[in-house]
Design a protein around this motif. Structure first.
Motif, short mmCIF file in Angstrom:
data_model
loop_
_atom_site.label_atom_id
_atom_site.label_comp_id
_atom_site.label_asym_id
_atom_site.label_seq_id
_atom_site.Cartn_x
_atom_site.Cartn_y
_atom_site.Cartn_z
N ALA A 51 -41.06 42.48 16.86
CA ALA A 51 -40.23 43.69 17.28
C ALA A 51 -40.19 45.58 16.42
O ALA A 51 -40.86 44.98 15.16
N THR A 52 -40.74 46.36 16.89
CA THR A 52 -40.82 47.42 16.65
C THR A 52 -39.93 48.80 16.32
O THR A 52 -39.75 48.48 18.04
N ASN A 53 -39.56 49.75 16.28
CA ASN A 53 -39.47 50.63 16.90
C ASN A 53 -40.39 51.32 17.86
O ASN A 53 -41.42 51.32 18.15
N GLY A 54 -39.76 52.10 19.12
CA GLY A 54 -40.49 52.42 20.06
C GLY A 54 -41.61 52.43 19.65
O GLY A 54 -41.68 53.60 18.89
N LEU A 55 -42.47 52.46 20.47
CA LEU A 55 -44.09 53.02 21.17
C LEU A 55 -44.20 53.53 22.23
O LEU A 55 -43.84 53.33 22.93
N SER A 56 -44.61 54.54 21.54
CA SER A 56 -44.94 55.47 23.03
C SER A 56 -46.59 55.47 23.85
O SER A 56 -46.36 55.54 25.26
N PHE A 57 -47.42 55.24 22.63
CA PHE A 57 -48.70 54.67 23.66
C PHE A 57 -48.76 53.27 23.84
O PHE A 57 -49.35 53.53 25.43
N CYS A 58 -48.61 52.58 23.12
CA CYS A 58 -48.74 51.45 23.48
C CYS A 58 -47.68 50.75 23.63
O CYS A 58 -47.06 49.29 22.79
N CYS A 117 -48.00 44.08 17.41
CA CYS A 117 -49.44 43.58 15.97
C CYS A 117 -48.99 45.31 15.36
O CYS A 117 -50.10 45.52 14.79
N CYS A 118 -48.36 45.68 15.61
CA CYS A 118 -48.38 47.43 15.13
C CYS A 118 -47.05 47.51 14.85
O CYS A 118 -45.97 47.77 15.35
N GLY A 119 -47.43 49.12 14.29
CA GLY A 119 -46.73 50.23 14.31
C GLY A 119 -46.30 51.30 14.15
O GLY A 119 -47.26 51.93 15.20
N PRO A 120 -45.51 52.32 14.47
CA PRO A 120 -45.43 52.90 15.50
C PRO A 120 -46.53 54.41 14.63
O PRO A 120 -47.40 54.61 15.28
N PRO A 121 -46.81 54.85 13.45
CA PRO A 121 -48.11 55.48 13.30
C PRO A 121 -49.20 54.51 13.74
O PRO A 121 -49.94 55.65 13.44
N HIS A 122 -49.18 52.83 13.55
CA HIS A 122 -50.42 52.94 14.79
C HIS A 122 -50.92 53.57 15.73
O HIS A 122 -52.35 54.03 16.21
N ASP A 123 -49.43 53.13 16.72
CA ASP A 123 -49.76 54.06 17.72
C ASP A 123 -50.25 54.85 17.51
O ASP A 123 -50.86 55.72 18.97
N TYR A 124 -49.42 56.03 16.66
CA TYR A 124 -49.87 57.65 17.27
C TYR A 124 -51.70 57.85 16.78
O TYR A 124 -51.86 58.45 17.85
N GLU A 125 -52.18 56.80 15.58
CA GLU A 125 -53.71 57.30 15.23
C GLU A 125 -54.42 57.13 16.51
O GLU A 125 -55.61 56.93 16.84
N LEU A 126 -53.87 55.63 17.33
CA LEU A 126 -54.96 55.10 18.39
C LEU A 126 -54.74 56.29 19.05
O LEU A 126 -55.84 56.44 20.08
#
Length: 234
Positions: free
Chosen positions: A41-48, A56-65
């Motif tokens: 579990a991670t802090n809220g992802l907005s895109f994924c 399998c990712c974190g918020p910084p990855h989510d933003y870049e994707l």
């Protein structure tokens, strides 16, 4: 009077627990490409966002994707994605590094996609690339950076040296698989050609696990346990 059924029952239960233990242990040992650890579990992802509770990712990855996909689809105002970007089939591709299933459908340097999902998301035959106007609008792929001699300069950020307009069905991309592998910078970072990966479309009936947006890791483990119990009790 001795009972001959009890040991067999205990043996069956023991096997079921062993299968369940090692199955869940395998999940715990799974290594995500972007984080280097198991899905969590991670802090809220907005895109994924659908992977927020097990990612399998974190918020910084989510933003870049999301940023990479937005640039890919930015073919002009008339072609801007209407509605929720997350409903676009390419968004599913770009969220693959965040999927908790990623350690399963990535094998070696191949990323396996289920043909059933690919056909549904991107169309097939005469309807290929028509859903979501992929063929009508085209996409912007990152242009490679080159030195004065025309040699490609590696390890440069995407779109640093401009972009190229591509219509997926034209030229050498009669299939989704060919399109996804046509440019090293196409696809989500971590699972792109730049990272040494290739996309392979296979029927879900094959032994190799492939990505299907309807599947979840947890349900697969549960089915394995149930199937083992049924076989042992038969």
């Amino acid at each position: 009077k001795p009972s001959y059924g009890r040991p067999a029952m205990f043996t069956t239960i023991s096997w079921v627990f062993l299968v369940a233990f090692f199955s869940f242990q395998a999940l715990a040992d799974a290594q995500c490409i972007l984080t280097g650890g198991p899905p969590k579990a991670t802090n809220g992802l907005s895109f994924c966002e659908k992977y927020t509770n097990n990612a399998c990712c974190g918020p910084p990855h989510d933003y870049e994707l999301e940023e990479a996909l937005t640039t890919l689809l930015d073919a002009g105002d008339s072609c801007r994605v209407r509605g929720d970007l997350r409903d676009h089939p390419m968004s599913v591709i770009y969220c693959l590094p965040c999927s908790p299933e990623q350690p399963n459908f990535v094998n070696g340097s191949n990323v396996y996609l289920c043909k059933e999902w690919v056909d549904k998301a991107f169309g097939s035959g005469d309807t290929l690339y028509q859903p979501h106007d992929l063929d009508k609008c085209g996409v912007l792929v990152s242009s490679p950076c080159k030195d004065g001699a025309g040699t490609e300069i590696l390890d440069r950020d995407r779109y640093l040296c401009g972009d190229d307009y591509v219509i997926p069905s034209k030229g050498e991309f009669p299939k989704v698989e060919a399109f996804l592998n046509g440019f090293s910078s196409l696809g989500p970072f971590g699972l792109s050609g730049d990272d040494g990966f290739s996309y392979v479309v296979v029927p879900s009936s094959e032994s190799q696990v492939c990505f299907n947006s309807a599947k979840t890791t947890g349900s697969g483990v549960l089915l394995l346990v149930v199937f083992t119990a049924a076989v042992l009790c038969a």
